[in-house]
Write a protein that holds these residues in place. Structure first.
Motif, PDB file in Angstrom:
ATOM      1  N   VAL A 135       0.862  -1.182   0.000  1.00 42.43           N
ATOM      2  CA  VAL A 135       0.000   0.000   0.000  1.00 42.43           C
ATOM      3  C   VAL A 135       0.895   1.228   0.000  1.00 42.43           C
ATOM      4  N   SER A 136       0.625   2.164  -0.915  1.00 42.78           N
ATOM      5  CA  SER A 136       1.510   3.331  -1.006  1.00 42.78           C
ATOM      6  C   SER A 136       0.749   4.567  -1.470  1.00 42.78           C
ATOM      7  N   ASN A 137       1.182   5.698  -0.927  1.00 42.85           N
ATOM      8  CA  ASN A 137       0.752   6.989  -1.461  1.00 42.85           C
ATOM      9  C   ASN A 137       1.960   7.836  -1.837  1.00 42.85           C
ATOM     10  N   ALA A 138       3.102   7.188  -2.076  1.00 45.98           N
ATOM     11  CA  ALA A 138       4.305   7.900  -2.498  1.00 45.98           C
ATOM     12  C   ALA A 138       4.052   8.573  -3.845  1.00 45.98           C
ATOM     13  N   SER A 139       4.554   9.769  -3.986  1.00 46.05           N
ATOM     14  CA  SER A 139       4.248  10.562  -5.181  1.00 46.05           C
ATOM     15  C   SER A 139       4.685   9.854  -6.454  1.00 46.05           C
ATOM     16  N   GLU A 140       5.845   9.172  -6.422  1.00 42.13           N
ATOM     17  CA  GLU A 140       6.308   8.509  -7.643  1.00 42.13           C
ATOM     18  C   GLU A 140       5.405   7.331  -8.021  1.00 42.13           C
ATOM     19  N   ILE A 141       4.831   6.658  -7.014  1.00 39.24           N
ATOM     20  CA  ILE A 141       3.913   5.553  -7.288  1.00 39.24           C
ATOM     21  C   ILE A 141       2.605   6.083  -7.860  1.00 39.24           C
ATOM     22  N   LEU A 142       2.102   7.176  -7.283  1.00 38.87           N
ATOM     23  CA  LEU A 142       0.873   7.775  -7.797  1.00 38.87           C
ATOM     24  C   LEU A 142       1.066   8.274  -9.229  1.00 38.87           C
ATOM     25  N   THR A 143       2.233   8.827  -9.504  1.00 38.56           N
ATOM     26  CA  THR A 143       2.520   9.319 -10.852  1.00 38.56           C
ATOM     27  C   THR A 143       2.508   8.193 -11.872  1.00 38.56           C
ATOM     28  N   GLU A 144       3.012   7.022 -11.471  1.00 42.08           N
ATOM     29  CA  GLU A 144       3.069   5.875 -12.380  1.00 42.08           C
ATOM     30  C   GLU A 144       1.692   5.452 -12.877  1.00 42.08           C
ATOM     31  N   VAL A 145       0.677   5.657 -12.042  1.00 45.71           N
ATOM     32  CA  VAL A 145      -0.663   5.192 -12.412  1.00 45.71           C
ATOM     33  C   VAL A 145      -1.589   6.355 -12.774  1.00 45.71           C
ATOM     34  N   SER A 146      -1.039   7.531 -12.972  1.00 43.59           N
ATOM     35  CA  SER A 146      -1.872   8.707 -13.245  1.00 43.59           C
ATOM     36  C   SER A 146      -2.170   8.883 -14.731  1.00 43.59           C
ATOM     37  N   GLU A 147      -1.554   8.054 -15.580  1.00 42.86           N
ATOM     38  CA  GLU A 147      -1.770   8.156 -17.029  1.00 42.86           C
ATOM     39  C   GLU A 147      -1.796   6.759 -17.614  1.00 42.86           C
ATOM     40  N   ASP A 148      -2.544   6.589 -18.691  1.00 43.07           N
ATOM     41  CA  ASP A 148      -2.592   5.294 -19.352  1.00 43.07           C
ATOM     42  C   ASP A 148      -1.965   5.396 -20.737  1.00 43.07           C
ATOM     43  N   PHE A 149      -2.035   4.300 -21.491  1.00 40.69           N
ATOM     44  CA  PHE A 149      -1.427   4.257 -22.814  1.00 40.69           C
ATOM     45  C   PHE A 149      -2.033   5.305 -23.750  1.00 40.69           C
ATOM     46  N   GLY A 150      -3.318   5.599 -23.566  1.00 41.40           N
ATOM     47  CA  GLY A 150      -3.953   6.595 -24.418  1.00 41.40           C
ATOM     48  C   GLY A 150      -3.312   7.957 -24.324  1.00 41.40           C
ATOM     49  N   GLY A 151      -2.821   8.325 -23.132  1.00 41.27           N
ATOM     50  CA  GLY A 151      -2.126   9.597 -22.955  1.00 41.27           C
ATOM     51  C   GLY A 151      -3.018  10.819 -23.091  1.00 41.27           C
ATOM     52  N   ILE A 152      -4.341  10.635 -22.955  1.00 39.26           N
ATOM     53  CA  ILE A 152      -5.278  11.750 -23.132  1.00 39.26           C
ATOM     54  C   ILE A 152      -5.664  12.359 -21.796  1.00 39.26           C
ATOM     55  N   PHE A 153      -5.891  11.503 -20.792  1.00 45.09           N
ATOM     56  CA  PHE A 153      -6.335  11.958 -19.478  1.00 45.09           C
ATOM     57  C   PHE A 153      -5.255  11.703 -18.431  1.00 45.09           C
ATOM     58  N   GLN A 154      -5.221  12.555 -17.421  1.00 41.66           N
ATOM     59  CA  GLN A 154      -4.365  12.357 -16.254  1.00 41.66           C
ATOM     60  C   GLN A 154      -5.232  12.464 -15.002  1.00 41.66           C
TER      61      GLN A 154
END
Length: 483
Positions: A16-35
């Motif tokens: 379980v993590s709320n580290a900023s780098e971990i959150l950043t990793e999942v903030s965008e998908d392959f589509g690259g349209i939404f964050q």
């Protein structure tokens, strides 16, 4: 936020993590349209971890989304201010039954892993997508289509059973015989009704050889007619075509230089056989109206199924769009799309594809196809562009999306979607009330992937509250399942 992290760490065995780098990793998908940024990322070790997380989320009023490869195209694997379940550690193949022709694998398992495990035993899933880096759970949540889908349906149609974590935190095995209603809706359900944690899927014995014919067309009518013949007569095992632009010059009649483009079409068809000698070229190609037979290629089956498509996601957006059209509407739509595309896309770089589906082979109710005709023509536009160009291109693609619905088509929901509430209703047609009912029944608190389908409670004295749910558009907060 730290309180959520500590609570979950006491409840589950995974990370379980709320580290900023971990959150950043999942903030965008392959589509690259939404964050979008969640509060917490949970990396479960097993289905029980997911069940405990879901129970906690329900108590705290937090939304939950699952993500494996993150290969969604319209923000479907993203989550704003909730909990993302990173399924990367649920990646084990549990069982391969050679005699009964099925495998069982965790939802985060990639199709690459499945192929590598099955090919040595002479086995392969009936339908494979054109990229194997996506997850088993993700494609079952979306559908999963490939060049053999006109024969076997989508990947979800070849599913024998799924393990699902419900909104109440129960872990259920679902199949056509057991918990069948949930089975029929988590498949192609984009994580709206439960979280798939394990999949049991059909296999087939593959023949040793393949022969592929590359045919060239200068006439769209001829191409579509030949597709109908090949699919109806089941002459081939794999089929896909590609529009090919040929620049003929420019026109200055309007005062603005406009390219003059002649469109050609390449049809790639493949036959499987246990020996090359068993394939009769004349029988396969009889009566077809291609302009030229370009190439014939013989490959062993294992080499043939290796994906030819390479994907690059670094600093690139992929506003991809697939539409499913009744065969009678396909020519009009494709010609209109090809006429409009050069005005906003570099068509020399934008990939496109045209494939076939057959209604009787697609059985999942959440996978919507036009119902009026048996033969369905799929048409896909797959640009890869700098992120700075996304918005104007999306505006133009939306016009083509709207046109497909107006022509009686449906959209493949794994791609970029921007629907009004009326268009959601058009997408599901008469099944729309059932979708609302199933959502209300299996996720009454709306904790699963809220935003892709957004819903609200509506007061009605004659109906119990949990049955009184409908979906409403919420373009700004789209999120759903990982593909």
């Amino acid at each position: 936020m730290n309180g959520i992290v500590q609570d979950l760490k006491h409840l589950i065995a995974g990370e379980v993590s709320n580290a900023s780098e971990i959150l950043t990793e999942v903030s965008e998908d392959f589509g690259g349209i939404f964050q979008k940024s969640p509060q917490v990322v949970v990396t479960p070790q097993n289905a029980n971890d997911i069940a405990q997380t879901v129970k906690y989320a329900a108590q705290k009023g937090l939304v939950v989304s699952s993500r494996a490869a993150g290969h969604s195209l319209g923000g479907q694997s993203l989550n704003e201010d909730g909990i993302v379940l990173n399924m990367r550690n649920l990646d084990k193949i549990r069982e391969i039954q050679k005699d009964q022709l099925w495998f069982k694998a965790d939802a985060g398992t990639s199709w690459n892993q499945v192929i590598d495990a099955c090919i040595p035993d002479g086995l392969v899933p009936p339908v494979l997508t054109n990229y194997f880096g996506v997850s088993v759970g993700g494609t079952h949540s979306a559908g999963g289509i490939g060049a053999a889908s006109f024969r076997y349906g989508n990947q979800a149609d070849n599913c024998l059973g799924v393990e699902v974590v419900t909104a109440e935190g129960d872990i259920l095995w679902c199949s056509p015989e057991e918990n069948s209603e949930l089975f029929n809706h988590v498949l192609c359900g984009y994580g709206q009704f439960g979280i798939i944690t394990q999949v049991q899927h059909k296999l087939k014995v593959y023949p040793s050889q393949t022969r592929t014919y590359l045919l060239f067309y200068d006439n769209l009518d001829a191409l579509l007619d030949d597709k109908r013949v090949l699919v109806t007569e089941q002459r081939v095992d794999h089929l896909v075509s590609f529009p090919v632009p040929c620049l003929q010059g420019v026109s200055r009649a309007t005062g603005i230089m406009q390219p003059l483009i002649q469109w050609f079409y390449t049809l790639r068809i493949t036959v499987e056989a246990n020996s090359i000698e068993a394939i009769d070229d004349k029988e396969i190609l009889a009566g077809l109206n291609f302009y030229r037979h370009i190439h014939t290629e013989d490959l062993g089956f294992a080499q043939f199924i290796e994906p030819m498509i390479q994907v690059d996601s670094k600093d690139i957006a992929h506003p991809w769009m697939d539409v499913f059209l009744p065969a009678s509407s396909a020519k009009n739509y494709i010609e209109t799309a090809l006429k409009q595309l050069p005005s906003f896309l570099d068509i020399s770089k934008a990939q496109m594809g045209c494939f076939c589906l057959v209604n009787r082979n697609n059985k999942m109710p959440m996978f919507r196809l036009p119902q009026e005709e048996e033969l369905i023509i799929g048409f896909g536009i797959y640009p890869s562009i700098p992120k700075s160009q996304v918005q104007p291109i999306l505006a133009e693609l939306k016009k083509l999306s709207n046109l497909s619905l107006e022509m009686g088509g449906k959209r493949y929901l794994t791609c970029w979607i921007d629907f009004t509430i009326q268009q959601w209703q058009s997408q599901f047609g008469d099944y729309w009330p059932k979708v609302n009912q199933i959502k209300s029944k299996y996720d009454p608190k709306g904790i699963f992937n809220s935003g892709f389908f957004e819903y609200e409670q509506i007061a009605h004295p004659a109906i119990a509250p949990q049955e009184n749910v409908r979906f409403v558009e919420n373009v700004a907060t789209k999120s759903a399942i990982a593909v």
